[in-house]
Write a protein that holds these residues in place. Structure first.
Motif, PDB file in Angstrom:
ATOM      1  N   LEU A 201       0.835  -1.202   0.000  1.00  0.00           N
ATOM      2  CA  LEU A 201       0.000   0.000   0.000  1.00  0.00           C
ATOM      3  C   LEU A 201       0.870   1.252   0.000  1.00  0.00           C
ATOM      4  CD1 LEU A 201      -2.801   1.234   0.100  1.00  0.00           C
ATOM      5  CD2 LEU A 201      -2.778   0.989   2.592  1.00  0.00           C
ATOM      6  N   ARG A 202       1.953   1.234   0.775  1.00  0.00           N
ATOM      7  CA  ARG A 202       2.855   2.388   0.817  1.00  0.00           C
ATOM      8  C   ARG A 202       3.437   2.660  -0.570  1.00  0.00           C
ATOM      9  NH1 ARG A 202       6.113   0.568   4.131  1.00  0.00           N
ATOM     10  NH2 ARG A 202       5.296   1.551   6.023  1.00  0.00           N
ATOM     11  N   THR A 203       3.900   1.600  -1.236  1.00  0.00           N
ATOM     12  CA  THR A 203       4.497   1.753  -2.566  1.00  0.00           C
ATOM     13  C   THR A 203       3.494   2.331  -3.555  1.00  0.00           C
ATOM     14  OG1 THR A 203       5.991  -0.106  -2.163  1.00  0.00           O
ATOM     15  CG2 THR A 203       5.630   0.527  -4.456  1.00  0.00           C
ATOM     16  N   ALA A 204       2.237   1.866  -3.465  1.00  0.00           N
ATOM     17  CA  ALA A 204       1.204   2.343  -4.389  1.00  0.00           C
ATOM     18  C   ALA A 204       0.860   3.805  -4.144  1.00  0.00           C
ATOM     19  CB  ALA A 204      -0.040   1.477  -4.257  1.00  0.00           C
ATOM     20  N   LEU A 205       0.850   4.234  -2.885  1.00  0.00           N
ATOM     21  CA  LEU A 205       0.438   5.599  -2.550  1.00  0.00           C
ATOM     22  C   LEU A 205       1.484   6.639  -2.937  1.00  0.00           C
ATOM     23  CD1 LEU A 205      -1.216   5.008   0.947  1.00  0.00           C
ATOM     24  CD2 LEU A 205      -2.382   5.756  -1.142  1.00  0.00           C
ATOM     25  N   ILE A 206       2.762   6.265  -2.849  1.00  0.00           N
ATOM     26  CA  ILE A 206       3.814   7.230  -3.179  1.00  0.00           C
ATOM     27  C   ILE A 206       3.700   7.628  -4.654  1.00  0.00           C
ATOM     28  CG2 ILE A 206       6.308   7.560  -3.426  1.00  0.00           C
ATOM     29  CD1 ILE A 206       6.689   5.729  -1.009  1.00  0.00           C
ATOM     30  N   GLY A 207       3.585   8.917  -4.885  1.00  0.00           N
ATOM     31  CA  GLY A 207       3.469   9.436  -6.253  1.00  0.00           C
ATOM     32  C   GLY A 207       2.046   9.662  -6.711  1.00  0.00           C
ATOM     33  N   MET A 208       1.044   9.225  -5.929  1.00  0.00           N
ATOM     34  CA  MET A 208      -0.346   9.447  -6.315  1.00  0.00           C
ATOM     35  C   MET A 208      -0.773  10.875  -5.986  1.00  0.00           C
ATOM     36  SD  MET A 208      -2.319   5.889  -5.284  1.00  0.00           S
ATOM     37  CE  MET A 208      -3.868   6.451  -6.026  1.00  0.00           C
ATOM     38  N   SER A 209      -1.659  11.422  -6.823  1.00  0.00           N
ATOM     39  CA  SER A 209      -2.192  12.766  -6.617  1.00  0.00           C
ATOM     40  C   SER A 209      -3.673  12.686  -6.291  1.00  0.00           C
ATOM     41  CB  SER A 209      -1.984  13.620  -7.873  1.00  0.00           C
ATOM     42  OG  SER A 209      -0.605  13.735  -8.181  1.00  0.00           O
ATOM     43  N   ALA A 210      -4.228  13.783  -5.792  1.00  0.00           N
ATOM     44  CA  ALA A 210      -5.655  13.832  -5.470  1.00  0.00           C
ATOM     45  C   ALA A 210      -6.481  13.508  -6.707  1.00  0.00           C
ATOM     46  CB  ALA A 210      -6.020  15.205  -4.920  1.00  0.00           C
ATOM     47  N   GLY A 211      -7.485  12.624  -6.553  1.00  0.00           N
ATOM     48  CA  GLY A 211      -8.351  12.228  -7.653  1.00  0.00           C
ATOM     49  C   GLY A 211      -7.868  11.003  -8.405  1.00  0.00           C
ATOM     50  N   GLU A 212      -6.680  10.524  -8.109  1.00  0.00           N
ATOM     51  CA  GLU A 212      -6.115   9.381  -8.825  1.00  0.00           C
ATOM     52  C   GLU A 212      -6.515   8.072  -8.153  1.00  0.00           C
ATOM     53  OE1 GLU A 212      -1.720   7.773 -10.349  1.00  0.00           O
ATOM     54  OE2 GLU A 212      -1.926   9.738  -9.374  1.00  0.00           O
ATOM     55  N   THR A 213      -6.736   7.023  -8.960  1.00  0.00           N
ATOM     56  CA  THR A 213      -7.058   5.691  -8.441  1.00  0.00           C
ATOM     57  C   THR A 213      -6.031   4.682  -8.941  1.00  0.00           C
ATOM     58  OG1 THR A 213      -8.511   5.158 -10.304  1.00  0.00           O
ATOM     59  CG2 THR A 213      -9.529   6.201  -8.378  1.00  0.00           C
ATOM     60  N   ARG A 214      -5.827   3.632  -8.136  1.00  0.00           N
ATOM     61  CA  ARG A 214      -4.928   2.550  -8.517  1.00  0.00           C
ATOM     62  C   ARG A 214      -5.450   1.242  -7.946  1.00  0.00           C
ATOM     63  NH1 ARG A 214       1.319   4.715  -7.520  1.00  0.00           N
ATOM     64  NH2 ARG A 214       1.311   6.284  -9.194  1.00  0.00           N
ATOM     65  N   ARG A 215      -5.063   0.159  -8.591  1.00  0.00           N
ATOM     66  CA  ARG A 215      -5.349  -1.174  -8.053  1.00  0.00           C
ATOM     67  C   ARG A 215      -4.078  -1.678  -7.384  1.00  0.00           C
ATOM     68  NH1 ARG A 215      -8.483  -6.349 -10.587  1.00  0.00           N
ATOM     69  NH2 ARG A 215      -7.405  -7.972  -9.385  1.00  0.00           N
ATOM     70  N   VAL A 216      -4.249  -2.273  -6.196  1.00  0.00           N
ATOM     71  CA  VAL A 216      -3.096  -2.773  -5.458  1.00  0.00           C
ATOM     72  C   VAL A 216      -3.417  -4.148  -4.891  1.00  0.00           C
ATOM     73  CG1 VAL A 216      -3.845  -1.559  -3.360  1.00  0.00           C
ATOM     74  CG2 VAL A 216      -1.484  -2.301  -3.562  1.00  0.00           C
ATOM     75  N   ASP A 217      -2.455  -5.054  -4.973  1.00  0.00           N
ATOM     76  CA  ASP A 217      -2.579  -6.395  -4.393  1.00  0.00           C
ATOM     77  C   ASP A 217      -1.809  -6.421  -3.078  1.00  0.00           C
ATOM     78  OD1 ASP A 217      -4.045  -7.326  -6.581  1.00  0.00           O
ATOM     79  OD2 ASP A 217      -2.208  -7.769  -7.701  1.00  0.00           O
ATOM     80  N   ILE A 218      -2.495  -6.843  -2.014  1.00  0.00           N
ATOM     81  CA  ILE A 218      -1.894  -6.829  -0.673  1.00  0.00           C
ATOM     82  C   ILE A 218      -1.862  -8.242  -0.113  1.00  0.00           C
ATOM     83  CG2 ILE A 218      -2.124  -5.968   1.690  1.00  0.00           C
ATOM     84  CD1 ILE A 218      -3.388  -3.465   0.580  1.00  0.00           C
ATOM     85  N   ALA A 219      -0.689  -8.653   0.342  1.00  0.00           N
ATOM     86  CA  ALA A 219      -0.520  -9.987   0.923  1.00  0.00           C
ATOM     87  C   ALA A 219      -1.028  -9.999   2.361  1.00  0.00           C
ATOM     88  CB  ALA A 219       0.949 -10.390   0.884  1.00  0.00           C
ATOM     89  N   HIS A 220      -1.662 -11.115   2.744  1.00  0.00           N
ATOM     90  CA  HIS A 220      -2.147 -11.313   4.112  1.00  0.00           C
ATOM     91  C   HIS A 220      -1.523 -12.593   4.658  1.00  0.00           C
ATOM     92  CE1 HIS A 220      -5.384  -8.224   4.057  1.00  0.00           C
ATOM     93  NE2 HIS A 220      -5.315  -8.440   2.755  1.00  0.00           N
TER      94      HIS A 220
END
Length: 447
Positions: A201-220
């Motif tokens: 989640l941290r990697t996906a959020l870095i570089g994102m701007s307001a209004g932007e969406t992304r898909r992220v796979d998170i291990a549990h």
């Protein structure tokens, strides 16, 4: 009524009690007559109900009461009053065989105080953490206080690795990738620099701007429910994340106004504030060092002594654990609280505390340790300094509440006990890093 005392272990005994129906009959008849005198029944005057009817109605309950009373009285006379055993804790009725107009046979198990000799503690070596306070520690603490008072200000730029984001997180179906209804977290404020944040989640959020969406796979790593399914130990889930705002943390200036605010007017200048922080940090590290040392001393001394602890003493501590749970939950057991499971899970801890209590008690007795009136007076003097009241007022306050005063004396005695132990063992002073490494190595050796 016959009694026999049998030794079950070095710290537990059983009192076996037997009585014939004839021996119990006088007390039973007396109880029936007393009950008859107050029994009311249609067709009979009060106190004139036939004894046979009274016995049929109340005989069994009265008989059990008499049997239990006889057992308790025998325990008192044969064990407690005889003073042949140093009984500790509550006795437990482990066998009870009796029916109305029949013979009585019962067994009471009771614990006794263990007898043991103190081992030579001078053979022990214990590590002590010594950590001085430097300017980096002071600066880090001040920065922590600044962050607690900081404002989060929105800005129009991609998120950095120490920024904050306001975001939503929608769980997706693993196969179709469609949103799972009811599995969305909205308007979450997340600090990207938080160590607890999932790395994906941290990697996906870095570089994102307001209004932007992304898909992220998170291990549990742990099993849990996801949608309508239950997933096992190690698996991955997909989410769609949307950043609604990116915010930066703006720290307040370190000036006299900030100092007055966070200290609630007790400190007025930056220099005085730094000195106060330095004192607090030093006191905190000293307290932590003391607690770690006392814990290590206690564990090593416990390991040095092989003492069998009776269940009756362990039960005292388990009872106090249960009472503490109830007290912290506003006087009632938490919903779903399983007392049997709780007592089982905490039995080892209760046994260790009971064992330490016995060792501590023996140390106090053997070394003639005592908390003197002068030492108590010195405590009240030091505690009252800067508090706006006199040592006499503080002492009067403690004495007005016996439980509070007793707790204070116990803490003062504990300090004396640990001071004595520390004077007898070998203490190795280590800095924080060396101490943590030494403790880690010692733990690995024990495992």
């Amino acid at each position: 009524m016959d009694t026999t005392i049998k030794q079950v272990s070095s710290v537990e005994y059983e009192l076996e009690i037997s009585a014939t129906a004839d021996e119990l009959a006088p007390d039973l008849n007396s109880a029936l007559k007393t009950q008859r005198a107050r029994t009311k029944m249609k067709g009979f005057r009060t106190g004139k109900v036939p004894l046979s009817i009274v016995k049929k109605m109340y005989g069994e309950a009265l008989a059990y009461g008499i049997a239990e009373k006889s057992i308790q009285e025998k325990f008192e006379t044969e064990v407690v009053e005889a003073e042949t055993h140093d009984v500790v804790g509550k006795p437990k009725l482990t066998r009870f065989e009796y029916k109305l107009d029949g013979d009585l046979s019962a067994t009471i198990r009771f614990g006794v105080k263990p007898t043991f000799e103190l081992e030579d503690i001078s053979t022990l070596t214990v590590n002590k953490m010594v950590h001085g306070t430097n300017e980096e520690d002071v600066d880090a603490e001040i920065e922590r206080l600044q962050k607690a008072e900081a404002d989060l200000t929105p800005f129009d730029a991609p998120a950095g690795d120490n920024d904050y984001v306001v975001m939503s997180m929608q769980a997706l179906d693993d196969e179709s990738g469609t949103p799972i209804i009811g599995e969305k977290q909205d308007d979450m404020t997340v600090h990207i620099g938080d160590d607890r944040l999932k790395s994906e989640l941290r990697t996906a959020l870095i570089g994102m701007s307001a209004g932007e969406t992304r898909r992220v796979d998170i291990a549990h790593d742990e099993p849990h429910d996801h949608g309508d399914e239950h997933h096992g130990d190690s698996h991955t889930h997909s989410y769609e994340i949307e950043v609604k705002e990116v915010k930066k943390q703006e720290l307040p200036d370190l000036d006299d106004e900030f100092v007055k605010s966070v200290s609630k007017g007790e400190v007025e200048t930056v220099d005085a504030f730094k000195e106060e922080i330095r004192k607090q940090l030093a006191s905190g590290w000293e307290q932590r060092s003391r607690e770690l040392l006392e814990s290590s001393l206690m564990l090593k001394i416990l390991d040095l002594h092989d003492i069998e602890i009776p269940d009756s003493i362990i039960d005292i501590y388990l009872d106090s654990f249960v009472e503490d749970v109830i007290r912290r939950n506003q006087g009632k057991a938490p919903e779903g609280f399983n007392e049997d499971a709780f007592r089982f899970a905490n039995r080892d801890e209760a046994e260790q505390q009971a064992k330490w209590m016995l060792i501590r008690e023996r140390l106090v007795e053997t070394e003639n340790l005592d908390v003197t009136d002068d030492e108590m007076a010195e405590f009240f003097k030091q505690s009252s300094e800067g508090g706006g009241f006199s040592p006499e007022d503080m002492e009067a306050y403690y004495r007005s509440m016996p439980a509070l005063m007793d707790g204070l004396k116990q803490r003062q005695m504990s300090k004396k006990v640990f001071d004595f132990i520390e004077s007898k063992v070998t203490i190795v002073e280590l800095d924080k890093d060396a101490y943590e490494e030494a403790e880690k190595e010692e733990t690995n050796q024990e495992d």
